[in-house]
Scaffold this motif. Structure first.
Motif: not given
Ligand SMILES: Cc1cc2nc3c(=O)[nH]c(=O)nc-3n(C[C@H](O)[C@H](O)[C@H](O)COP(=O)(O)OP(=O)(O)OC[C@H]3O[C@@H](n4cnc5c(N)ncnc54)[C@H](O)[C@@H]3O)c2cc1C
Length: 494
Positions: A40-41, A473-474, A276, A33-35, A247, A56-58, A465-466, A14
């Motif tokens: 992220g996920k 989901g992605v 995000n 980004e902290q990592n 952050a 995510p895998s699908v 974000g999610g 996101g």
């Molecule tokens: C095991 C697993 C399986 C999944 N399977 C699927 C699938 O098959 N298909 C699908 O579509 N989705 C799947 N998902 C869900 C999908 O991965 C998420 O919905 C999507 O990636 C979330 O994106 P986001 O934009 O919310 O960011 P996030 O991925 O939540 O990223 C947030 C980012 O913020 C960073 N952050 C946090 N705090 C701070 C801070 N203080 N300072 C700086 N950076 C910070 C984190 O390190 C991270 O990089 C799965 C998730 C997981 C964990």
């Protein structure tokens, strides 16, 4: 006039999508980004010659990614090769029955005719029903701005009833198909947003349409290639990405977000801030107390979440030709499984086990003669009742035993292993309670309950974000970046 500046906290899908949209419009964007890496996920791990996606895998809704690249004047194909996956998933039942879900309708119908001929019409009726829900909900709940009561007033009562918000997903499925095999297969789509098919509204059947009719896509090289492609595009557009830097606080002056303070003490001024990070985490850690009052923090913290997961990344000796890229090994009692997760707050005693093997498409992801298994079991999000630190090893045994009962005893063949619990997911990504897909989708009209992409409590702060609209989901997280970016540009234009 100097270009405006946006700071994005978090380089998840996101955050990257929002940054790309804004940078393509001439906005100066920086991502913190902290990592050490973006995504992220959506992560990846390499070890002992194996490579795994950790999240995510699908991947569905290819058009969302095509549109994101097009918004930046690029073609998706120049950055990513998205291969269609067929079978979408191979389903294994305890009595030995195997069913391949495929978007090829003729093949799907042939399998249903062999298994439960009386359900052919019911399956087709379910597909039509899910397609209709997608047609109605798409513009209102998925592809546009967050819905409001005024959106609802523009929807005709007939349309509203057609999306079936008061029936559960399982009820919608059971009304149309009788075969327990097909019921489980169709119910499972609720888990794509971490929901329980026995509680979640039938509206979620839209997910079945998206996958069974729209297909599943595998980014050649691994799902993590999506994060890398978005990072590359963002950098090409001039986005400054600083990794390995948390952050610490969102800075507020005169009741407005004006920038971000980093863990090293540096500050980045901004005309707008996009968080995000999961919204509840933002309230717990990133907002000053005058905005994150105890009542608001409590409210965010207490919102029910989607489920989490227990993950085993296994380097397995041997090749398993009967397994597909995506595999599901069903438990016998699907209902008990969801009661364990959502009512009892414990991982399922009899789990359904998901296994994804990218080496089926990318042999370089495992040494010769081996496979890289991503094994996922749905589990409650961060529930205090289950102590993963103490119980993870025992639960691992249960998962491996379940696979053995399905004929896949890999216990003596594991060459490499990484374990991820809900606590790890929370720590590594900021996921609130380790939830995989943000807030719970188990209630009717959930789309109205998600935190808005524009903070109502702090002007200048936006969410992508999610955990915000349109959901987890992605592709949905990518869409949330679009919504947040467009809101900022519109707010500035007013
Ligand atoms: C095991 C697993 C399986 C999944 N399977 C699927 C699938 O098959 N298909 C699908 O579509 N989705 C799947 N998902 C869900 C999908 O991965 C998420 O919905 C999507 O990636 C979330 O994106 P986001 O934009 O919310 O960011 P996030 O991925 O939540 O990223 C947030 C980012 O913020 C960073 N952050 C946090 N705090 C701070 C801070 N203080 N300072 C700086 N950076 C910070 C984190 O390190 C991270 O990089 C799965 C998730 C997981 C964990």
């Amino acid at each position: 006039m100097a270009p405006k500046q946006v700071t994005v906290i978090g380089a998840g899908v996101g955050g990257l999508a929002a940054a790309i949209r804004l940078a393509a419009q001439g906005v100066r964007v920086s991502i913190i980004e902290q990592n050490a890496t973006v995504g992220g996920k959506m992560g990846q791990i390499e070890r002992d010659g194996f490579r795994w996606d950790t999240g995510p895998s699908v991947i569905t809704m290819r058009h969302v990614f095509e549109e994101l690249f097009a918004a930046a004047g690029r073609r998706l194909e120049a950055y990513l090769t998205l291969l269609p996956v067929d079978p979408l998933t191979r389903y294994f039942y305890r009595d030995g029955t195997v069913l391949d879900a495929t978007p090829d309708l003729r093949r799907m119908v042939r399998q249903i005719e062999a298994l439960a001929p009386e359900d052919v019409e019911g399956y087709l009726a379910f597909l039509a029903y899910a397609a209709k829900i997608h047609r109605i909900t798409g513009p209102v709940f998925i592809y546009g701005e967050p819905p409001s009561l005024s959106t609802l007033s523009k929807t005709s009562p007939l349309q509203f009833l057609a999306v079936d918000p008061w029936r559960t997903m399982d009820q919608a499925v059971t009304r149309r198909v009788r075969s327990p095999y097909l019921r489980k297969l169709l119910d499972r789509f609720a888990t794509y947003v971490g929901a329980d098919p026995f509680q979640a509204p039938a509206t979620l059947s839209v997910i079945a349409h998206v996958e069974l009719s729209g297909g599943v896509w595998y980014p050649q090289g691994g799902v993590y290639r999506i994060a890398q492609a978005l990072e590359r595009l963002a950098r090409e557009l001039g986005v400054a990405i600083q990794t390995g830097m948390p952050a610490e606080k969102i800075l507020v002056r005169d009741g407005r977000a004006i920038g971000v303070r980093l863990a090293d003490g540096a500050t980045i001024p901004a005309d707008a801030v996009i968080a995000n990070v999961d919204v509840a985490t933002v309230y717990q850690h990133l907002l000053p107390p005058e905005i994150a009052t105890p009542a608001r923090r409590r409210r965010q913290a207490n919102r029910p979440t989607s489920c989490s997961g227990f993950i085993l990344l296994l380097g397995v000796e041997g090749e398993h030709p009967r397994l597909a890229h995506h595999n599901i090994f069903f438990s016998d009692d699907y209902r008990a499984e969801f009661s364990d997760i959502f009512q009892r707050g414990r991982p399922p005693q009899e789990p359904t086990v998901y296994v994804a093997i990218t080496a089926k498409q990318d042999p370089s992801h495992a040494p010769p003669g081996c496979e890289n298994w991503f094994v996922l079991v749905n589990a409650p999000a961060g529930d205090k009742q289950f102590d993963w630190q103490r119980n993870a090893a025992g639960y691992r045994e249960r998962v491996l035993q379940t696979l053995a009962r399905h004929g896949y005893d890999i216990r003596g063949k594991i060459r490499s292993e990484v374990r991820l619990t809900p606590d790890d997911i929370a720590r590594q990504t900021g996921a609130w309670r380790g939830a995989l897909y943000g807030l719970s989708s188990n209630q009717a009209l959930n789309a109205f309950r998600r935190p808005h992409n524009r903070s109502r409590e702090l002007p200048g702060l936006y969410f992508a974000g999610g955990t915000t609209h349109p959901g987890g989901g992605v592709p949905m997280a990518a869409l949330s970046g679009k919504v947040a970016g467009e809101m900022i540009l519109r707010d500035w234009a007013e």
